[in-house]
Scaffold this motif. Structure first.
Motif, PDB file in Angstrom:
ATOM      1  N   ASP A 118     -35.978  -7.098   6.792  1.00 23.51           N
ATOM      2  CA  ASP A 118     -36.893  -5.972   6.967  1.00 23.51           C
ATOM      3  C   ASP A 118     -37.865  -6.107   8.131  1.00 23.51           C
ATOM      4  O   ASP A 118     -38.394  -5.111   8.620  1.00 23.51           O
ATOM      5  N   THR A 119     -38.144  -7.332   8.573  1.00 23.41           N
ATOM      6  CA  THR A 119     -39.252  -7.577   9.496  1.00 23.41           C
ATOM      7  C   THR A 119     -38.834  -8.517  10.614  1.00 23.41           C
ATOM      8  O   THR A 119     -37.982  -9.385  10.414  1.00 23.41           O
ATOM      9  N   ALA A 120     -39.435  -8.345  11.785  1.00 24.01           N
ATOM     10  CA  ALA A 120     -39.215  -9.263  12.904  1.00 24.01           C
ATOM     11  C   ALA A 120     -40.557  -9.650  13.497  1.00 24.01           C
ATOM     12  O   ALA A 120     -41.491  -8.865  13.514  1.00 24.01           O
ATOM     13  N   LEU A 121     -40.645 -10.872  13.969  1.00 24.90           N
ATOM     14  CA  LEU A 121     -41.860 -11.357  14.603  1.00 24.90           C
ATOM     15  C   LEU A 121     -41.779 -11.178  16.112  1.00 24.90           C
ATOM     16  O   LEU A 121     -40.713 -11.307  16.715  1.00 24.90           O
ATOM     17  N   SER A 122     -42.914 -10.882  16.716  1.00 26.00           N
ATOM     18  CA  SER A 122     -42.983 -10.749  18.158  1.00 26.00           C
ATOM     19  C   SER A 122     -44.358 -11.223  18.608  1.00 26.00           C
ATOM     20  O   SER A 122     -45.156 -11.695  17.800  1.00 26.00           O
ATOM     21  N   GLY A 123     -44.614 -11.126  19.912  1.00 24.55           N
ATOM     22  CA  GLY A 123     -45.909 -11.560  20.399  1.00 24.55           C
ATOM     23  C   GLY A 123     -46.082 -13.061  20.276  1.00 24.55           C
ATOM     24  O   GLY A 123     -45.113 -13.822  20.251  1.00 24.55           O
ATOM     25  N   PRO A 124     -47.318 -13.540  20.190  1.00 25.32           N
ATOM     26  CA  PRO A 124     -47.576 -14.978  20.143  1.00 25.32           C
ATOM     27  C   PRO A 124     -46.883 -15.685  18.982  1.00 25.32           C
ATOM     28  O   PRO A 124     -46.532 -16.852  19.088  1.00 25.32           O
ATOM     29  N   MET A 125     -46.683 -14.985  17.854  1.00 24.43           N
ATOM     30  CA  MET A 125     -46.048 -15.650  16.725  1.00 24.43           C
ATOM     31  C   MET A 125     -44.596 -15.987  17.000  1.00 24.43           C
ATOM     32  O   MET A 125     -44.053 -16.942  16.454  1.00 24.43           O
ATOM     33  N   ALA A 126     -43.965 -15.224  17.870  1.00 23.59           N
ATOM     34  CA  ALA A 126     -42.599 -15.562  18.251  1.00 23.59           C
ATOM     35  C   ALA A 126     -42.554 -16.936  18.920  1.00 23.59           C
ATOM     36  O   ALA A 126     -41.613 -17.717  18.730  1.00 23.59           O
ATOM     37  N   GLU A 127     -43.584 -17.243  19.697  1.00 18.81           N
ATOM     38  CA  GLU A 127     -43.666 -18.555  20.344  1.00 18.81           C
ATOM     39  C   GLU A 127     -43.857 -19.660  19.317  1.00 18.81           C
ATOM     40  O   GLU A 127     -43.298 -20.749  19.441  1.00 18.81           O
ATOM     41  N   VAL A 128     -44.638 -19.384  18.288  1.00 23.86           N
ATOM     42  CA  VAL A 128     -44.859 -20.371  17.234  1.00 23.86           C
ATOM     43  C   VAL A 128     -43.546 -20.714  16.551  1.00 23.86           C
ATOM     44  O   VAL A 128     -43.224 -21.883  16.307  1.00 23.86           O
ATOM     45  N   VAL A 129     -42.763 -19.683  16.218  1.00 21.19           N
ATOM     46  CA  VAL A 129     -41.480 -19.916  15.553  1.00 21.19           C
ATOM     47  C   VAL A 129     -40.529 -20.660  16.481  1.00 21.19           C
ATOM     48  O   VAL A 129     -39.861 -21.614  16.074  1.00 21.19           O
ATOM     49  N   LEU A 188     -46.081  -0.402  24.005  1.00 18.97           N
ATOM     50  CA  LEU A 188     -46.373  -0.384  25.438  1.00 18.97           C
ATOM     51  C   LEU A 188     -45.519  -1.385  26.213  1.00 18.97           C
ATOM     52  O   LEU A 188     -44.942  -1.054  27.255  1.00 18.97           O
ATOM     53  N   ALA A 189     -45.463  -2.609  25.738  1.00 20.78           N
ATOM     54  CA  ALA A 189     -44.834  -3.689  26.509  1.00 20.78           C
ATOM     55  C   ALA A 189     -43.493  -4.135  25.962  1.00 20.78           C
ATOM     56  O   ALA A 189     -42.797  -4.936  26.601  1.00 20.78           O
ATOM     57  N   GLY A 190     -43.101  -3.651  24.781  1.00 21.11           N
ATOM     58  CA  GLY A 190     -41.865  -4.115  24.176  1.00 21.11           C
ATOM     59  C   GLY A 190     -41.999  -5.551  23.700  1.00 21.11           C
ATOM     60  O   GLY A 190     -43.081  -6.140  23.686  1.00 21.11           O
ATOM     61  N   GLY A 191     -40.890  -6.120  23.304  1.00 26.80           N
ATOM     62  CA  GLY A 191     -40.937  -7.508  22.851  1.00 26.80           C
ATOM     63  C   GLY A 191     -39.645  -7.916  22.183  1.00 26.80           C
ATOM     64  O   GLY A 191     -38.802  -7.088  21.826  1.00 26.80           O
ATOM     65  N   PHE A 192     -39.497  -9.235  22.028  1.00 25.24           N
ATOM     66  CA  PHE A 192     -38.319  -9.806  21.400  1.00 25.24           C
ATOM     67  C   PHE A 192     -38.741 -10.746  20.285  1.00 25.24           C
ATOM     68  O   PHE A 192     -39.727 -11.472  20.425  1.00 25.24           O
ATOM     69  N   PRO A 193     -37.987 -10.766  19.202  1.00 22.41           N
ATOM     70  CA  PRO A 193     -38.152 -11.877  18.261  1.00 22.41           C
ATOM     71  C   PRO A 193     -37.769 -13.175  18.977  1.00 22.41           C
ATOM     72  O   PRO A 193     -37.109 -13.138  20.026  1.00 22.41           O
ATOM     73  N   PRO A 194     -38.158 -14.327  18.440  1.00 27.88           N
ATOM     74  CA  PRO A 194     -37.827 -15.587  19.108  1.00 27.88           C
ATOM     75  C   PRO A 194     -36.334 -15.887  19.043  1.00 27.88           C
ATOM     76  O   PRO A 194     -35.637 -15.454  18.118  1.00 27.88           O
ATOM     77  N   VAL A 195     -35.855 -16.602  20.027  1.00 26.69           N
ATOM     78  CA  VAL A 195     -34.488 -17.121  19.988  1.00 26.69           C
ATOM     79  C   VAL A 195     -34.489 -18.361  19.109  1.00 26.69           C
ATOM     80  O   VAL A 195     -35.171 -19.347  19.399  1.00 26.69           O
ATOM     81  N   THR A 196     -33.759 -18.313  18.020  1.00 30.21           N
ATOM     82  CA  THR A 196     -33.701 -19.427  17.076  1.00 30.21           C
ATOM     83  C   THR A 196     -32.243 -19.721  16.725  1.00 30.21           C
ATOM     84  O   THR A 196     -31.347 -18.926  17.016  1.00 30.21           O
ATOM     85  N   LYS A 197     -32.045 -20.842  16.077  1.00 30.81           N
ATOM     86  CA  LYS A 197     -30.682 -21.186  15.655  1.00 30.81           C
ATOM     87  C   LYS A 197     -30.138 -20.143  14.688  1.00 30.81           C
ATOM     88  O   LYS A 197     -28.942 -19.845  14.693  1.00 30.81           O
ATOM     89  N   GLY A 198     -31.001 -19.601  13.847  1.00 28.30           N
ATOM     90  CA  GLY A 198     -30.574 -18.599  12.893  1.00 28.30           C
ATOM     91  C   GLY A 198     -30.470 -17.206  13.478  1.00 28.30           C
ATOM     92  O   GLY A 198     -29.912 -16.301  12.838  1.00 28.30           O
ATOM     93  N   ASN A 199     -30.988 -17.005  14.690  1.00 30.15           N
ATOM     94  CA  ASN A 199     -30.949 -15.697  15.339  1.00 30.15           C
ATOM     95  C   ASN A 199     -30.867 -15.913  16.852  1.00 30.15           C
ATOM     96  O   ASN A 199     -31.806 -15.643  17.596  1.00 30.15           O
ATOM     97  N   PRO A 200     -29.709 -16.425  17.318  1.00 28.15           N
ATOM     98  CA  PRO A 200     -29.612 -16.842  18.728  1.00 28.15           C
ATOM     99  C   PRO A 200     -29.614 -15.703  19.730  1.00 28.15           C
ATOM    100  O   PRO A 200     -29.913 -15.925  20.900  1.00 28.15           O
ATOM    101  N   ARG A 201     -29.275 -14.478  19.297  1.00 29.73           N
ATOM    102  CA  ARG A 201     -29.256 -13.336  20.219  1.00 29.73           C
ATOM    103  C   ARG A 201     -30.071 -12.192  19.608  1.00 29.73           C
ATOM    104  O   ARG A 201     -29.519 -11.206  19.125  1.00 29.73           O
ATOM    105  N   PRO A 202     -31.379 -12.318  19.641  1.00 30.45           N
ATOM    106  CA  PRO A 202     -32.213 -11.298  18.999  1.00 30.45           C
ATOM    107  C   PRO A 202     -32.162  -9.960  19.740  1.00 30.45           C
ATOM    108  O   PRO A 202     -32.051  -9.916  20.965  1.00 30.45           O
ATOM    109  N   TYR A 203     -32.230  -8.904  18.967  1.00 25.78           N
ATOM    110  CA  TYR A 203     -32.361  -7.568  19.543  1.00 25.78           C
ATOM    111  C   TYR A 203     -33.836  -7.324  19.846  1.00 25.78           C
ATOM    112  O   TYR A 203     -34.697  -7.571  19.013  1.00 25.78           O
ATOM    113  N   GLY A 204     -34.111  -6.813  21.030  1.00 27.93           N
ATOM    114  CA  GLY A 204     -35.492  -6.592  21.422  1.00 27.93           C
ATOM    115  C   GLY A 204     -35.863  -5.124  21.424  1.00 27.93           C
ATOM    116  O   GLY A 204     -35.021  -4.234  21.251  1.00 27.93           O
TER     117      GLY A 204
END
Length: 451
Positions: free
Chosen positions: A280-291, A390-406
């Motif tokens: 249901d949810t995707a992380l973006s912004g600074p939290m994507a970097e944390v993940v 305004l700026a768009g964004g991507f979830p983080p690239v992770t082993k569980g989600n190697p090709r995230p949709y942005g």
């Protein structure tokens, strides 16, 4: 209130670290005061170089690397495009700019001349090798809870990484914040060194989660509101707060009207923090970097303990009924005006958003986040959704989600008023209830920094 320091663990949804018990995880929650030298004593006469048991040293370094990942040290101590841990990243705050130092083992510019005691002094007491008080942009109020055993393991890892000679840059703070001596008064009022002690009333897993969330994870560094001197209510304060100057908002994890973690299913939260996305949810912004830099590398046990602790966080209950009417009343918006906002917003949504997020706002599971019922869309502060539009964004690239949709940026396509209209529609369609967004609110975030 504005914050005293900016740490880049912000978030659109949630974030920190955690895990379970002593026997299962091998990391002790109480300080056994075993020094690094004692840990490196030769075992059974099998010595490596300099009389140190090489297997024990290797194990200590591996453990230290894991803990450094858990603390997300790289994100703050690595400049964009720079060498790992060589410093230079600027942390912008309303008090001025803090520049993260070099923490590689270079003797001249890094911490190569530091002892394990010096490193412990910095983490536990917030003081440098020369005894100078450190600014709390370095979250030693949280790191103070790290045990000496874990501190020594982290030190061993930092001494093993490549040496990078990179001179440290001075902080650029405004007066009087550049007067380091004044930190003595701040510390007297707001800081007490304290190693984490287990809560006997809670489970081993809960304690592991609390240790990492409030200590190494330093979740409260972002997820807390602060007074005019930059102090929060403590390391367990998860009341939410806006990150200075960048204008990202780390939502409250204790406010049932923002992120009500107790209502999340454990697998949902675990997937979000481990992979940066769930159904249901995707992380973006600074939290994507944390993940990306930290959470995805943690063990399943530690992630499970994180979830256990966070879901047990007492929530401040918010009455949901009449929220919409109260929001309109507070903004002095008539029903006729609101009908116009919804009609215009719906047209913009159909043109720019519906192909991905769907006519009913349900999104596509694990690909495009649902907007219907999404608490991150309905928070009182609209920083995160406005910035994403305004700026768009991507979830983080992770082993569980190697090709995230942005999400593509719409800042050059939509005016401030159009962004306000479509977001107001999303915040009040499909059963969502939130205040109406205005063009001046959007403009504030259009001109915010991107970091």
């Amino acid at each position: 209130m504005k914050r005293f320091y900016l740490i880049l663990l912000a978030l659109v949804a949630v974030g920190v670290l955690g895990a379970a018990g002593v026997a299962a995880y091998g990391y002790y929650l109480v300080d056994d005061h075993q020094t690094l030298a004692e840990q490196l004593k030769p075992a059974n006469g099998a010595n490596g170089a300099n009389g140190v048991n090489s297997a024990e040293t290797a194990d200590l370094i591996v453990r230290g690397e894991y803990l450094v990942r858990a603390g997300n040290c790289m994100s703050c101590h690595t400049a964009r495009g720079g060498a790992a841990f060589a410093g230079g990243r600027v942390l912008q705050t309303e008090f001025g700019d803090f520049v993260a130092p070099n923490i590689t083992p270079d003797v001249k510019t890094g911490i190569g001349s530091w002892s394990a005691d010096d490193f412990w002094q910095a983490l536990h007491n917030g003081k440098g090798r020369d005894g100078r008080m450190l600014y709390p942009a370095f979250p030693y109020a949280n790191y103070s809870q790290v045990t000496r055993t874990d501190s020594d393991a982290m030190y061993a890892y930092f001494q093993s990484i490549p040496k990078i000679e990179r001179a440290n840059q001075p902080h650029e703070l405004r007066f009087p914040y550049d007067q380091r001596a004044l930190l003595a008064f701040w510390r007297a009022a707001y800081f007490r060194p304290a190693v984490y002690r287990q809560n006997a009333q809670q489970s081993v897993e809960w304690n592991r989660g609390a240790y990492l969330v409030n200590g190494l994870g330093h979740c409260s560094a972002c997820h807390s509101s602060r007074n005019m001197l930059g102090a929060n209510a403590g390391t367990a304060d998860l009341s939410g707060g806006e990150l200075a100057l960048t204008s990202w908002y780390a939502p409250s994890l204790a406010n049932g009207g923002e992120i009500n973690l107790a209502q999340w299913q454990a697998p949902q939260l675990l997937a979000l923090l481990k992979h940066g996305i769930n159904a249901d949810t995707a992380l973006s912004g600074p939290m994507a970097e944390v993940v990306s830099a930290s959470l995805q590398h943690l063990s399943d046990q530690d992630m499970s303990a994180m979830v256990t602790y966070l879901r047990a966080t007492p929530a401040v209950r918010i009455e949901e009924k009449d929220l919409f009417d109260r929001a309109l009343s507070a903004q002095n918006i008539s029903k006729e005006t609101m009908d116009g906002v919804m009609k215009s917003g719906a047209a913009l949504y159909k043109t720019h958003c519906m192909d991905c997020h769907g006519a009913t706002g349900a999104g596509v599971p694990s690909i495009y986040p649902a907007l219907k019922g999404n608490p991150a869309i309905q928070t009182q502060l609209v920083a995160n959704p406005v910035r994403l539009i305004l700026a768009g964004g991507f979830p983080p690239v992770t082993k569980g989600n190697p090709r995230p949709y942005g999400m593509p940026p719409f800042g050059q396509v939509l005016s401030d008023n159009e962004v306000a209209l479509v977001l107001s529609y999303v915040r009040n369609a499909w059963g969502n209830h939130a205040s109406v967004v205005t063009a001046p609110e959007v403009n504030r975030y259009r001109t915010a920094t991107l970091d």
